[in-house]
Enzyme design. Sequence first.
Site, short mmCIF file in Angstrom:
data_model
loop_
_atom_site.label_atom_id
_atom_site.label_comp_id
_atom_site.label_asym_id
_atom_site.label_seq_id
_atom_site.Cartn_x
_atom_site.Cartn_y
_atom_site.Cartn_z
N CYS A 1 7.04 10.29 10.12
CA CYS A 1 7.85 11.41 10.11
C CYS A 1 9.18 11.04 10.63
O CYS A 1 9.51 9.66 11.14
CB CYS A 1 7.18 12.48 11.19
SG CYS A 1 8.09 14.21 10.81
N SER B 1 19.86 17.89 9.28
CA SER B 1 18.75 17.27 8.60
C SER B 1 18.86 16.46 7.51
O SER B 1 19.96 16.70 6.77
CB SER B 1 17.88 18.32 8.43
OG SER B 1 17.13 17.97 7.19
#
Length: 591
Positions: free
Chosen positions: A146, A507
Amino acid sequence: MAAGDVDIHPISRSPPSSEPKVARKLNPYSGGYTENRARGGPRAFFHALGISKEDQKKPQVGVVSVAWTGNPCNVHLAGLGETVIKSIQNKDMNAFAAHTVGVSDNLVQLTDMMSYSLPSRDLIADSMEMAICASQYDAGVLIPGCDKNMPAALMAAARYNRPTIIVYGGASYPGQIKEDCPALGYKAGDDINIGTTWESWGGVLKNRITDANYEDILEHACPGAGSCGGLFTANSMATVIEVIGMSLPYSSCTPAISPEKEAECTRIGGVLRNLMEQDIKPLDIMTKQAFVNAITVTNILGGSTNVVLHLLAVARSAGVDLKIEEFQTIASRTPFLGNLSPSGKYTMSDLHKVGGVPAVIKYLLDNTSLLDGSCMTITGKTLAENVAHVPELDFATQDVIRPLHNPVKATGHLSILKGNIAPDGCVAKITGKEGLRFEGTAMVFENEALVLDAVGDGTIVPGTVVVITYRGPVGAPGMPEQLTATAALYGAGLSKVTALITDGRFSGATTGFCIGHVCPEAARGGPIGAVRTGDKIIIDAVNMTIDVVISDDLMASRMGEWKERPLKHTRGVLFRYARDVKDASHGAYTD
Ligand code: FES
């Protein structure tokens, strides 16, 4: 240092000066730690683990994964680790599993828990370093999956500097929407991903999409295990790791749930054994030129702005002199060729189908001088040798990667801007699709949720520059991503007519005219904290400037009014992080 001692902080690129010679005689492939393990207590413990006296002389490898069943990016990593361990045992070595904590950016979006995300990078790096060093393992295999897992693995490998391979958990496949969603421009069967879910949330706020469309998107965006599928942060960093040479070719784009990912894991033992025999260590691979190669490919593909932050921190761990301004230098000479989400159409699994990162590297090596093919990699071969025989990109049949003569943009998308809002720099992702200049009126917020309220009640109008302050490494703390704000602007149809500036992060899934990592941050007295609602702001991505149009006197007067705020946390990991962290233009590192 006495014979048998271990240098546990090998920032220096020189090999340890006092390697334990006796241990090397016992086992030439061992990093030298066999002797340390051959005393009474440790030997008894290895017997307790079922390892015979003879087998205790074999090299020991730590297999450290960010395995965690609560997040699709990490749910399968323990399984990959088991395959890796078997492959190491098959090559006559011992292997032991260890695990670290993890944070899912997607699960913490829009909550204060996002403050834990970036600090988790350093905590994971610390855990991996500790797992390998404290147990005196001769080598490591690190299995991240991740966003923050990825730079953490590089940071740890650089710090402990023993033969290491990074095995990326892999991306998920895209999902498919079942019904037409005209408000977001999707037709039934179109690919969707995690970014779509946040955009649809923006659509809900403005009543632009139906409940049925919203549920359809949420149910089908993420079809199974693997990291978020577009070229978001995890995949951008996986690409960086592969280009630097710390993972096997194809590791970054091989889907999480695929026979090829399993096959990659079965190769690890042999590749690692070779690395140990040749004594090739991470700092032999993580050279300045390897970083330049990675930044170049990030610009070629259109990777996340977080790559800037993370590579600065990794460079610090590796003792490589890398400055934020060098990202602009490299971007200015590098064309942007990737048609990958979030700015483009495709996902990592699509890139895999057309040849993956090796085909991109080969294309660049064969047709440009942008990459240095002589850099060493974990295969024991150079970057150029790794891709010498891979199939070439076929521009007649694929449009995931555009040809050099027809780029998305002539220069890279990662821009380092400076100006009176960001004298120490900030990072923008300028794909060209959002334009190269934005002039608008500031609306200042200190909280992402308030931006969503303003999107919902129509306060944010075309021409607004949303300024979100006190979201930096110290202020928030932890420099949270502002994905929900940018996605809400997108979902409300405002992303092309507004801009967003913050001392927080974005992000990798963010699209639109967004500028983050503003330095100095508001909580350190940075001038972004002196911007007021109603100020005029000019963002110029040609001249790389970002300014609030007020006089120097007025700026000085506002800055004079600034008062330092107490840290939000007085104990625990977020207190320590805010106390120790360096600014974003240096990677927001803590070690
Ligand atoms: Fe893990 Fe997106 S939340 S990669």
